[in-house]
Motif scaffolding. Structure first.
Motif, PDB file in Angstrom:
ATOM      1  N   ARG A   1       0.807  -1.258  -0.048  1.00  0.00           N
ATOM      2  CA  ARG A   1      -0.040   0.041   0.252  1.00  0.00           C
ATOM      3  C   ARG A   1       0.856   1.178  -0.025  1.00  0.00           C
ATOM      4  O   ARG A   1       1.833   1.131   0.486  1.00  0.00           O
ATOM      5  CB  ARG A   1      -0.834   0.250   1.163  1.00  0.00           C
ATOM      6  N   THR A   2       0.446   2.504  -0.510  1.00  0.00           N
ATOM      7  CA  THR A   2       1.095   3.699  -0.706  1.00  0.00           C
ATOM      8  C   THR A   2       1.380   4.215   0.816  1.00  0.00           C
ATOM      9  O   THR A   2       0.656   4.393   1.543  1.00  0.00           O
ATOM     10  CB  THR A   2       0.282   4.759  -1.365  1.00  0.00           C
ATOM     11  N   PRO A   3       2.619   4.438   1.360  1.00  0.00           N
ATOM     12  CA  PRO A   3       3.006   4.970   2.588  1.00  0.00           C
ATOM     13  C   PRO A   3       2.196   6.415   2.870  1.00  0.00           C
ATOM     14  O   PRO A   3       2.054   7.268   1.835  1.00  0.00           O
ATOM     15  CB  PRO A   3       4.347   5.041   2.748  1.00  0.00           C
ATOM     16  N   THR A   4       1.864   6.594   3.953  1.00  0.00           N
ATOM     17  CA  THR A   4       1.246   7.729   4.524  1.00  0.00           C
ATOM     18  C   THR A   4       2.264   8.823   4.335  1.00  0.00           C
ATOM     19  O   THR A   4       3.369   8.747   4.620  1.00  0.00           O
ATOM     20  CB  THR A   4       0.618   7.758   5.778  1.00  0.00           C
ATOM     21  N   LYS A   5       1.677  10.140   4.587  1.00  0.00           N
ATOM     22  CA  LYS A   5       2.583  11.541   4.763  1.00  0.00           C
ATOM     23  C   LYS A   5       3.283  11.314   6.174  1.00  0.00           C
ATOM     24  O   LYS A   5       4.593  11.698   6.224  1.00  0.00           O
ATOM     25  CB  LYS A   5       1.942  12.765   4.701  1.00  0.00           C
ATOM     26  N   THR A   6       2.604  10.965   7.172  1.00  0.00           N
ATOM     27  CA  THR A   6       3.535  11.096   8.502  1.00  0.00           C
ATOM     28  C   THR A   6       4.525   9.786   8.302  1.00  0.00           C
ATOM     29  O   THR A   6       5.600  10.090   8.534  1.00  0.00           O
ATOM     30  CB  THR A   6       2.491  10.476   9.448  1.00  0.00           C
ATOM     31  N   GLU A   7       4.236   8.709   7.781  1.00  0.00           N
ATOM     32  CA  GLU A   7       5.331   7.521   7.527  1.00  0.00           C
ATOM     33  C   GLU A   7       6.610   8.237   6.677  1.00  0.00           C
ATOM     34  O   GLU A   7       7.557   8.053   7.164  1.00  0.00           O
ATOM     35  CB  GLU A   7       4.543   6.536   6.868  1.00  0.00           C
ATOM     36  N   ILE A   8       6.152   9.057   5.749  1.00  0.00           N
ATOM     37  CA  ILE A   8       7.210   9.708   4.712  1.00  0.00           C
ATOM     38  C   ILE A   8       8.108  10.599   5.568  1.00  0.00           C
ATOM     39  O   ILE A   8       9.497  10.633   5.496  1.00  0.00           O
ATOM     40  CB  ILE A   8       6.677  10.449   3.651  1.00  0.00           C
ATOM     41  N   ASN A   9       7.568  11.295   6.287  1.00  0.00           N
ATOM     42  CA  ASN A   9       8.408  12.321   7.166  1.00  0.00           C
ATOM     43  C   ASN A   9       8.907  11.576   8.135  1.00  0.00           C
ATOM     44  O   ASN A   9      10.116  12.076   8.463  1.00  0.00           O
ATOM     45  CB  ASN A   9       7.044  13.275   7.948  1.00  0.00           C
ATOM     46  N   ARG A  10       8.401  10.394   9.022  1.00  0.00           N
ATOM     47  CA  ARG A  10       9.299   9.810   9.616  1.00  0.00           C
ATOM     48  C   ARG A  10      10.376   9.179   9.184  1.00  0.00           C
ATOM     49  O   ARG A  10      11.534   9.103   9.661  1.00  0.00           O
ATOM     50  CB  ARG A  10       8.423   8.776  10.578  1.00  0.00           C
ATOM     51  N   GLN A  11      10.346   8.722   7.803  1.00  0.00           N
ATOM     52  CA  GLN A  11      11.329   8.153   7.269  1.00  0.00           C
ATOM     53  C   GLN A  11      12.527   9.076   7.048  1.00  0.00           C
ATOM     54  O   GLN A  11      13.812   9.023   6.980  1.00  0.00           O
ATOM     55  CB  GLN A  11      10.996   7.437   5.792  1.00  0.00           C
ATOM     56  N   GLN A  12      12.097  10.287   6.428  1.00  0.00           N
ATOM     57  CA  GLN A  12      13.144  11.584   6.310  1.00  0.00           C
ATOM     58  C   GLN A  12      13.598  11.935   7.373  1.00  0.00           C
ATOM     59  O   GLN A  12      14.753  11.946   7.548  1.00  0.00           O
ATOM     60  CB  GLN A  12      12.259  12.601   5.692  1.00  0.00           C
ATOM     61  N   GLN A  13      12.830  12.038   8.426  1.00  0.00           N
ATOM     62  CA  GLN A  13      13.560  12.158   9.781  1.00  0.00           C
ATOM     63  C   GLN A  13      14.839  11.120  10.383  1.00  0.00           C
ATOM     64  O   GLN A  13      15.641  11.610  10.707  1.00  0.00           O
ATOM     65  CB  GLN A  13      12.704  12.607  10.928  1.00  0.00           C
ATOM     66  N   ASN A  14      14.200  10.126   9.973  1.00  0.00           N
ATOM     67  CA  ASN A  14      15.333   8.780  10.455  1.00  0.00           C
ATOM     68  C   ASN A  14      16.443   8.760   9.511  1.00  0.00           C
ATOM     69  O   ASN A  14      17.533   8.834   9.822  1.00  0.00           O
ATOM     70  CB  ASN A  14      14.538   7.470  10.322  1.00  0.00           C
ATOM     71  N   THR A  15      16.189   9.283   8.327  1.00  0.00           N
ATOM     72  CA  THR A  15      17.297   9.577   7.327  1.00  0.00           C
ATOM     73  C   THR A  15      18.229  10.676   7.778  1.00  0.00           C
ATOM     74  O   THR A  15      19.402  10.540   7.752  1.00  0.00           O
ATOM     75  CB  THR A  15      16.926   9.646   5.837  1.00  0.00           C
ATOM     76  N   LYS A  16      17.776  11.931   8.101  1.00  0.00           N
ATOM     77  CA  LYS A  16      18.419  12.993   8.446  1.00  0.00           C
ATOM     78  C   LYS A  16      19.091  12.560   9.962  1.00  0.00           C
ATOM     79  O   LYS A  16      20.359  12.940   9.972  1.00  0.00           O
ATOM     80  CB  LYS A  16      17.413  13.994   8.773  1.00  0.00           C
TER      81      LYS A  16
END
Length: 242
Positions: free
Chosen positions: A38-53
Motif C-alpha cells: 500500500r502507498t505510505p502515508t505522509k506521516t510515514e514519509i516524514n518519519r522516514q525522512q527524519q530517520n534518514t536525517k
C-alpha cells in the motif's frame, strides 16, 4: 454392509459435497490485492525522512568526532615534540651558560690581573712623574734663584745691554742698592725679569723694597710654576674669606 460398500459411499459423499473450501475467482483477486504494497502515508514519509536525517547527523557527528580525535592526537604529538625540543634547547643553553660562566670567570681573572698590573705601572709612572716634576722644580728654582720681577716702570729700549744698565740704575736710585745685574728682559707691559749676579743682592733688594710703598714700582721674587700655583690658591682662599 461390507467394508467395500462403506468406502464407496464415503467417496460418493465427497464427490457430492460442494467444495466450499476452495477459493473463488473473486476471492483470489481480493487475496492478490492484499499482497500488493500500500502507498505510505505522509506521516510515514516524514518519519522516514527524519530517520534518514538522523542517520546523516549521526554519521556526521561520528566523522567529526573521528576528525577531532585525530587532530587532538596530532596536536598532542606536536606539543610533545615541541616540549622535547624546548627541553633540548634548555639543556643546550645550560651547557652554554656553564661554558660562558667559565669564560667570564677566566676573563674576570685576566681583567683583574691587567688592572693590578696597570695600577702597579700607574703608581710607578706617578712616582717617576713626581720625581721628574720635583727635579724640574729644583732645576727651575736653581735657575731663577737670583731672579726678581720688576713691575711698573717703563724702559724705552730693546737692546739687552741698555735694558740691563737701565734696571741696575733704577734699583740703585730707588732702593739705594748697588746690585750686579747679569741680564734683564721684558715679559709684559712695564714688566721685566731681572737676573742678579748673586743671592745676597736679591735678599738685600727684597728687604729694602718697602721703600717703594706708594709708588708705581713693584718688586717680587720670581717664582716657579708650582710656586705661582700655590700663590694663586692662597690669594683665592683669602679672597673668599673676605
Amino acid at each position: 454392509m461390507d467394508v467395500t460398500e462403506q468406502e464407496r459411499k464415503k467417496k460418493g459423499n465427497k464427490r457430492d459435497k460442494p467444495e466450499h473450501d476452495s477459493p473463488t475467482n473473486e476471492e483470489r483477486v481480493f487475496q492478490r490485492s492484499k499482497v500488493i504494497d500500500r502507498t505510505p502515508t505522509k506521516t510515514e514519509i516524514n518519519r522516514q525522512q527524519q530517520n534518514t536525517k538522523m542517520e546523516e547527523i549521526k554519521t556526521m557527528i561520528q566523522q567529526l568526532s573521528q576528525d577531532f580525535k585525530e587532530e587532538m592526537t596530532k596536536f598532542k604529538r606536536e606539543i610533545k615534540e615541541d616540549i622535547q625540543e624546548i627541553k633540548d634547547d634548555i639543556s643546550i643553553l645550560k651547557t652554554e651558560a656553564r661554558q660562558n660562566r667559565k669564560k667570564v670567570e677566566d676573563l674576570n681573572g685576566k681583567i683583574c690581573k691587567v688592572e693590578r698590573e696597570w695600577t702597579r705601572e700607574k703608581n710607578e709612572m706617578n712616582k717617576k712623574l713626581a720625581e721628574t716634576e720635583d727635579k724640574i722644580e729644583r732645576m727651575e728654582k736653581t735657575r731663577i734663584r737670583n731672579n726678581i720681577i720688576v713691575t711698573g716702570i717703563e724702559i724705552n729700549t730693546k737692546e739687552s745691554k741698555q735694558l740691563k744698565e737701565a734696571v741696575a740704575r733704577i734699583l740703585n736710585e730707588e732702593l739705594n742698592v748697588k746690585a750686579g745685574v747679569n741680564k734683564a728682559y721684558r715679559i709684559g707691559v712695564k714688566k721685566y725679569v731681572v737676573e742678579l749676579t748673586d743671592w745676597e743682592s736679591k735678599i738685600q733688594i727684597l728687604k729694602t723694597k718697602k721703600v717703594l710703598k706708594g709708588k708705581d714700582m713693584y718688586i717680587e721674587s720670581e717664582l716657579t710654576r708650582e710656586e705661582m700655583a700655590i700663590q694663586k690658591k692662597i690669594r683665592d682662599i683669602a679672597r673668599e674669606e673676605r
